[in-house]
Write an enzyme that holds these catalytic residues in place. Sequence first.
Site, PDB file in Angstrom:
ATOM      1  N   GLU A  90     -67.133   6.204  53.604  1.00 53.17           N
ATOM      2  CA  GLU A  90     -66.003   6.957  53.386  1.00 53.17           C
ATOM      3  C   GLU A  90     -67.019   8.320  52.990  1.00 53.17           C
ATOM      4  OE1 GLU A  90     -62.780   7.214  52.306  1.00 53.17           O
ATOM      5  OE2 GLU A  90     -62.436   5.153  52.848  1.00 53.17           O
ATOM      6  N   SER A 467     -34.902 -35.824   6.557  1.00 54.55           N
ATOM      7  CA  SER A 467     -36.152 -36.974   5.122  1.00 54.55           C
ATOM      8  C   SER A 467     -37.256 -36.044   5.751  1.00 54.55           C
ATOM      9  CB  SER A 467     -36.102 -38.044   5.569  1.00 54.55           C
ATOM     10  OG  SER A 467     -34.902 -38.347   5.344  1.00 54.55           O
TER      11      SER A 467
END
Length: 844
Positions: A90, A467
């Site tokens: 680049e 229960s």
Amino acid sequence: MKLLTLLLKLGLKLTILVAFIGGLALAIAYFHYAPKLPDVETLRDVQLQTPLRIYSEDNKLISEFGEKRRWPISYQQIPQNYINALLAAEDRNFFNHMGVDIKGLFRAVYQLASSGRIQSGGSTITMQVAKNYFLTRERSFVRKFNEILLSLRIEQELTKEEIFELYVNKIYLGHRSYGIQAAANIYYGKNIGELSLAQVAMIAGLPKAPSAYNPITNPSRAIERRNWILKRMHSLSFINDEDYNNAKNEPVTAEYHGTQIELYAPFVAEMVRNELYQYFDESLYTNGFRVYTTLNSTMQAAANQAVEDGLLAYTERHGYFGAEKTAAADPLTDENIIAILNKERTFGSLQPAIVLSTDQQQAEVFIKDHGHATLTWDGMQWAREYKGANRLGRKPKLAADILTAGDLIRVRAAAENSWRLSQIPRVEGAFTALSPKDGALRALVGGFNFNHNKFNRATQAKRQPGSNIKPFIYASALEQGYTPATLINDAPVVLHDGDLESNWRPQNYSKKFYGPTRLREALYKSRNLVSIRILRSIGIDTAIEFLTRFGFDKDRLPNNLSLSLGTADVTPLELVTGYAGLANQGYKVTPYFIDRIEDTEGNILYQAQPTTVCADCTYIADNSAVPADFSLIPQAPTTIIKSTEPQSNITSPAIEPEETQESEQTVLASTLTGQQITNRPVAPRVMKPQTAYMIYNIMQDVITRGTGRRARVLQRSDLAGKTGTTNDQKDAWFSGFNKDVVASAWVGFDQPTTLGRSEFGGTAALPIWINFMETALEGVPDLPIPKPNGLVSIRIDPKTSLRAYPGQENAIFEIFPVASVPTETARNPLQPSAEGTTRTEDIF
């Protein structure tokens, strides 16, 4: 000659004039556009869009939310090979120029003049930073001029390293990856620092055109770009001959790597996302928050497996539903089958497969992501035809009785590299586990599989506990003066209720009546009629007030005697929270699942302050739960947020004078399990420690001799729990604990219907709890909860609950509060009878 001189003078004047006009134009443009440019200094505090990530307490990634996958890294974390590769690709002069490459710009101008169109912009890395952070991608001279001005300013304000770091963290590199760290993970499943020279060169080639040079979708062009970069690196002396030759000959190894989920806990991930979304909306997915939950990865994995195994075991007990569908492909070639299976999802361990053929007692199948395999008889003989919750078809004798070529079925891996026929359960389940010390959520499963059904039954399904509610009713009775030895008559009850068409005649499950029964025995054997008589004796209002202390919603507690049989509506999380109060010796804790939230820099934005059990603290002032106020977190987090002052809406119950001071005050400075908890909110006491121990001791009998006997396989003495089954077996529960972990399992259908007449809490839910606890308690010392002061154990007559007479062989030990120790002695049947030795006031 004179003409040439004249032309040269004219040319010089024109050049000077053009230069002057150009300079003037540039000056005008500068003074026009410069004031409108953004402040470059903002780059120092830029907040890159980073997804929300959710972790377990031990840093295992649970989930990620957000479109942009990004892991920002510092310049120091970038390998030199990548720096060199990017410079070669680049901007080779990046570390030398002032932000603008004059040669590159002239080259771009020349290309424009010669071709009539823009071919390259002559951009440097600095110019790309300016464009990516401040400008649009529009191709115009104005935008390019602003880009140049911004680049010059950026170079003045930031170092080269800072500019480079901004660039590599911002750029888009394909497949939702933004920044080089994300790209390295997506393409290679590694961090950028772990990549080879060839791999970093491949990543460096992506910014120019992520689609065109993508190593997954376009490997041929990608390798051309990579090798060009490697050649540039070699020509610039960044790499030597050997490195260059090795790298350019390295094959393309890139493949798509999705988010590497390390812990499967999607129900909790969604709870976190939903909780935080209320405060942040869509910004939640871009702020880069790292949320650390309270989940323990080992416990969560154990819960996942336990729920899946438990529900699959249930579905096998009730028969085979048949194939999900019939494959339409003809013929059943591998290519056609793969196309069919690719459309089918895998749920947990259940993989889709196509039956190819059957032969006697085996079948040939093709399994998604596996290929050809054989199903043996051991893996399919369970598959009797499902005819209902209580009916099964005949036992199959051949594979053809179960499967047909073309069937789409589910299989799962079994032992010794074999496969087992399976099916997606129609039944559902939920599992929750907490730390009883502070309510930290350690594991949560909201259903069989999140991808199959996202409804979170652990937090959203309101079911009857059956229960499972009884320990609270019995504990309330113990608070009112009952003892574990109190006798209650297990006899028929007929109740009149104007809201019912007929009288209510509750029964024990066995349809039998057992006469005078000790409270302890009634609980561990889950006697319904005794529970009703106890509730009627202590009063419904008293029981409801007691239940609300543990966090149960009063509006969902029935104001009638059916409360004793568990007709309330509770979620599994609410129930396990209540049980935490039984496990921690009587303190109210509030469940929480977010421990802390950090920003991208690791600053703590939120830290949970859970109410914490501290039985031996020094107390000075009232203090209770601190609410989780996520609104304190700034939208653009930059500072650490301090905790708010604790608030409370919890009212402590009436407790004996010597305990009132402890329950209503909080810690000044103390330690808990070796950790300093100064200024942390302290859990309020909601039950006497003596009551808490007695109910714990009774619930230990549920496991050693009651309805939870299967849990004896764990071979621990510190466990306590309770089964729960509702009418017609529509809900099955088991909740249990020791002092370190409290957990609850529920099994049922989303639309309540019977599980089957042989399915109870001890059958359907308890195995899930056992499988979880086996892992959760591995390495945890077997230490029962210690008995508090104020309790004594004496020998009693099991029939009358009076003191045992001297030498009584069938005498048992029972626990009593000191003030409730029986004063009378049972009659020795070998001695002459004496009047007044049998109590009748406790038999009603």
